[in-house]
Structure formats: C-alpha cells, structure tokens
Design an enzyme around this catalytic site. Structure first.
Site, PDB file in Angstrom:
ATOM      1  N   ASP A 245       0.878  -1.156   0.018  1.00  0.00           N
ATOM      2  CA  ASP A 245       0.031  -0.045   0.130  1.00  0.00           C
ATOM      3  C   ASP A 245       0.743   1.260  -0.091  1.00  0.00           C
ATOM      4  O   ASP A 245       1.528   1.436   0.928  1.00  0.00           O
ATOM      5  CB  ASP A 245      -0.886   0.065   1.090  1.00  0.00           C
ATOM      6  CG  ASP A 245      -1.953   1.112   1.156  1.00  0.00           C
ATOM      7  OD1 ASP A 245      -1.677   2.068   0.354  1.00  0.00           O
ATOM      8  OD2 ASP A 245      -2.674   1.208   2.130  1.00  0.00           O
TER       9      ASP A 245
ATOM     10  N   ASN B  51       3.092   4.183 -10.918  1.00  0.00           N
ATOM     11  CA  ASN B  51       1.874   3.982 -11.769  1.00  0.00           C
ATOM     12  C   ASN B  51       0.696   3.972 -10.734  1.00  0.00           C
ATOM     13  O   ASN B  51      -0.385   4.325 -11.267  1.00  0.00           O
ATOM     14  CB  ASN B  51       1.756   2.768 -12.393  1.00  0.00           C
ATOM     15  CG  ASN B  51       0.278   2.227 -13.079  1.00  0.00           C
ATOM     16  OD1 ASN B  51      -0.034   2.965 -13.823  1.00  0.00           O
ATOM     17  ND2 ASN B  51      -0.113   1.226 -12.266  1.00  0.00           N
TER      18      ASN B  51
ATOM     19  N   TYR C 208      -8.802  15.449  -8.238  1.00  0.00           N
ATOM     20  CA  TYR C 208      -7.972  14.672  -8.856  1.00  0.00           C
ATOM     21  C   TYR C 208      -6.770  15.354  -9.631  1.00  0.00           C
ATOM     22  O   TYR C 208      -5.682  15.301 -10.221  1.00  0.00           O
ATOM     23  CB  TYR C 208      -8.813  13.713 -10.079  1.00  0.00           C
ATOM     24  CG  TYR C 208      -7.963  12.981 -10.975  1.00  0.00           C
ATOM     25  CD1 TYR C 208      -7.402  11.704 -10.509  1.00  0.00           C
ATOM     26  CD2 TYR C 208      -8.036  13.043 -12.275  1.00  0.00           C
ATOM     27  CE1 TYR C 208      -6.581  11.154 -11.223  1.00  0.00           C
ATOM     28  CE2 TYR C 208      -7.276  12.456 -13.155  1.00  0.00           C
ATOM     29  CZ  TYR C 208      -6.424  11.377 -12.587  1.00  0.00           C
ATOM     30  OH  TYR C 208      -5.732  10.499 -13.359  1.00  0.00           O
TER      31      TYR C 208
ATOM     32  N   LYS D  45      -2.789  15.293  -9.996  1.00  0.00           N
ATOM     33  CA  LYS D  45      -1.931  15.139 -10.970  1.00  0.00           C
ATOM     34  C   LYS D  45      -1.243  16.452 -11.461  1.00  0.00           C
ATOM     35  O   LYS D  45       0.023  16.471 -11.910  1.00  0.00           O
ATOM     36  CB  LYS D  45      -2.878  14.749 -12.363  1.00  0.00           C
ATOM     37  CG  LYS D  45      -3.356  13.370 -12.124  1.00  0.00           C
ATOM     38  CD  LYS D  45      -2.173  12.283 -11.855  1.00  0.00           C
ATOM     39  CE  LYS D  45      -2.786  10.760 -11.771  1.00  0.00           C
ATOM     40  NZ  LYS D  45      -1.812   9.787 -11.691  1.00  0.00           N
TER      41      LYS D  45
END
Length: 260
Positions: A66, A93, A160, A164
C-alpha cells in the site's frame, strides 16, 4: 530496439491491473526482471505466475504494498531479496480517481484517498529509490504515470486534477535536483485509457463507466506500457522528459469527438 533493457530490474506500483499490469507484460517481454507491487495480493500473484510461465528466463517477484504508507514502502524496498536489490527502473503507476464532484461537496475520505495515493504514494516510493539509484553503477530511471488532467482542469475534477498537477510539479522539480546524478526522470500523461479507472471513479457503475469511452476508441494499458518501454530503453544520454498520449479524436481532457 530494446536491447538496453535486457536484464534490468523494474519496480512497478499498481501492478494488479490496467497500465501497471500492461507495463509488467511489456517489460517482461523486453527481458527485464519484474517486481510487482499492489494492494491486491491475489491479482499480482496470478500475474507473477503468468509471467513466470511466459518468460522463464526472467525473475519475477510479487509483493503486497500500500503506497500510502511510508513505513510499508520503506520496509518493502529495504527487504527486497538480494537478487532484486538493484532496481533500475521505477514505474510510479499507482493512482486513482474517486467521484466527479464539485469541490464544495467532495467527501473528505475521497479527498484523502486521492491525495494519499496519487501524491504521497509517489513521493514515498521515489524517496525510497533515489539514494539507491544514485549509488547504482547503471544509475536509474523514474517514470511517473500522470494524466492529461495534470495539464488541464475541468468542472468537478478539482481534487484529481490537483493531484496530477502535483505529479507534474514533482517530476519537473526532480529533473533539477537529479541533473547531476545518473538518474533520469520521465512523465507519461495519458488521455482516455480504458482500464478500471472509470469504474473505480463511479464506484463500480459499469454502465456509467462505459459511457466515458462510448463512440470512440480509447487507449489501452498496452499503449501506455509500450511508451514506457520506449522511454526507458533510450541510451543513457537521452532523457525523454515529458509525453502526452491521446486517443485519436481527443483534443483535450473534456473534448472528444465521438462517432454517432
């Protein structure tokens, strides 16, 4: 074409599905040894068994991880078996999106999960490998899988997109900090990729997830994995810093031409 990769060891986060799983397949086919990490133990153990059968000349390791826990990341990296200690390529990733919600209404648990996974998890893994890669004879390569959402914003995507954008900032900053080291840093920014991404976003609503890709041909995990292999297989003096990869017909995060 990818002879530079043969025999290298690749550490992949979020390897249980989608882009991570495709990266494992692609790097294995290039002759790399693979360390599969994810929270879903059964999925990565099944993938390890598949790779062992397909590619008997490489070594594979499946480790439950995790990435949101720095202690867990440090423990996994420190305790890698001797024949996996020298990691040449880190594929950051692991990541996810939850909800499509105005900022004022975003549930705190979804905010925390996205920030902890997409930002902190990437930081923890990168911190764990930088000292090792600096000392490694062959250096290293850090590849951060980001998103077109790290370059743009759209309504109801604030958290989100913020995570990013953070990945983009971290990647570009690392390039300054590691310029005098043998470590290369690259970023892959995909548009629409048909994986479990949208299904997770919409809490398992497959019909709603399918609508994201309706009327167009989205990218696949393999498309992104092939790019990751190409980036990391360049000669040591070549650093492909940043890539944006879109399916034909997608011109921005929110503009997609769809066939009727």
């Amino acid at each position: 074409m990818f002879k530079n990769l043969k025999g290298k060891t690749v550490f992949i986060t979020g390897a249980s599905a989608g882009i991570g799983e495709a990266c494992a397949q692609a790097f294995a086919s290039a002759g790399c040894h693979i360390i599969l990490t994810a929270r879903r133990t059964k999925r990565i153990e099944e993938l390890k068994a598949e790779l062992d059968q397909q590619y008997p000349d490489i070594r594979t390791l499946a480790v439950t991880l995790d990435v949101t826990s720095k202690e867990a990341v440090d423990q996994v990296v420190t305790n890698l078996p001797a024949d996996f200690q020298s990691v040449d390529i880190l594929i950051n990733n692991a990541g996810l999106v939850l909800g499509l919600t105005p900022l004022a209404d975003y549930p705190v648990d979804q905010i925390d999960t996205m920030i902890n996974t997409n930002v902190k998890g990437l930081i923890y893994c990168t911190q764990a490998f930088i000292p090792r890669m600096k000392q490694a004879p062959r250096g290293g390569h850090i590849v951060n899988v980001s998103s077109i959402s790290g370059r743009e914003v759209y309504p109801n995507g604030s958290v989100y997109c913020a995570t990013k954008h953070a990945v983009d900032v971290i990647t570009r900053t690392l390039r300054f900090e590691l310029a005098d080291s043998p470590i290369r840093v690259s970023s892959i920014n995909p548009g629409l990729v048909e994986t479990e991404f949208s299904k997770v976003r919409f809490e398992g609503d497959q019909q709603r997830a399918d609508q994201v890709y309706a009327g167009m041909t989205p990218l696949t995990g393999s498309d992104i994995a092939e790019l990751a292999v190409f980036i990391t297989s360049r000669p040591a003096h070549v650093e492909i810093a940043d890539t944006l990869i879109l399916p034909h017909g997608q011109a921005s995060a929110t503009f997609v031409h769809r066939q009727k």
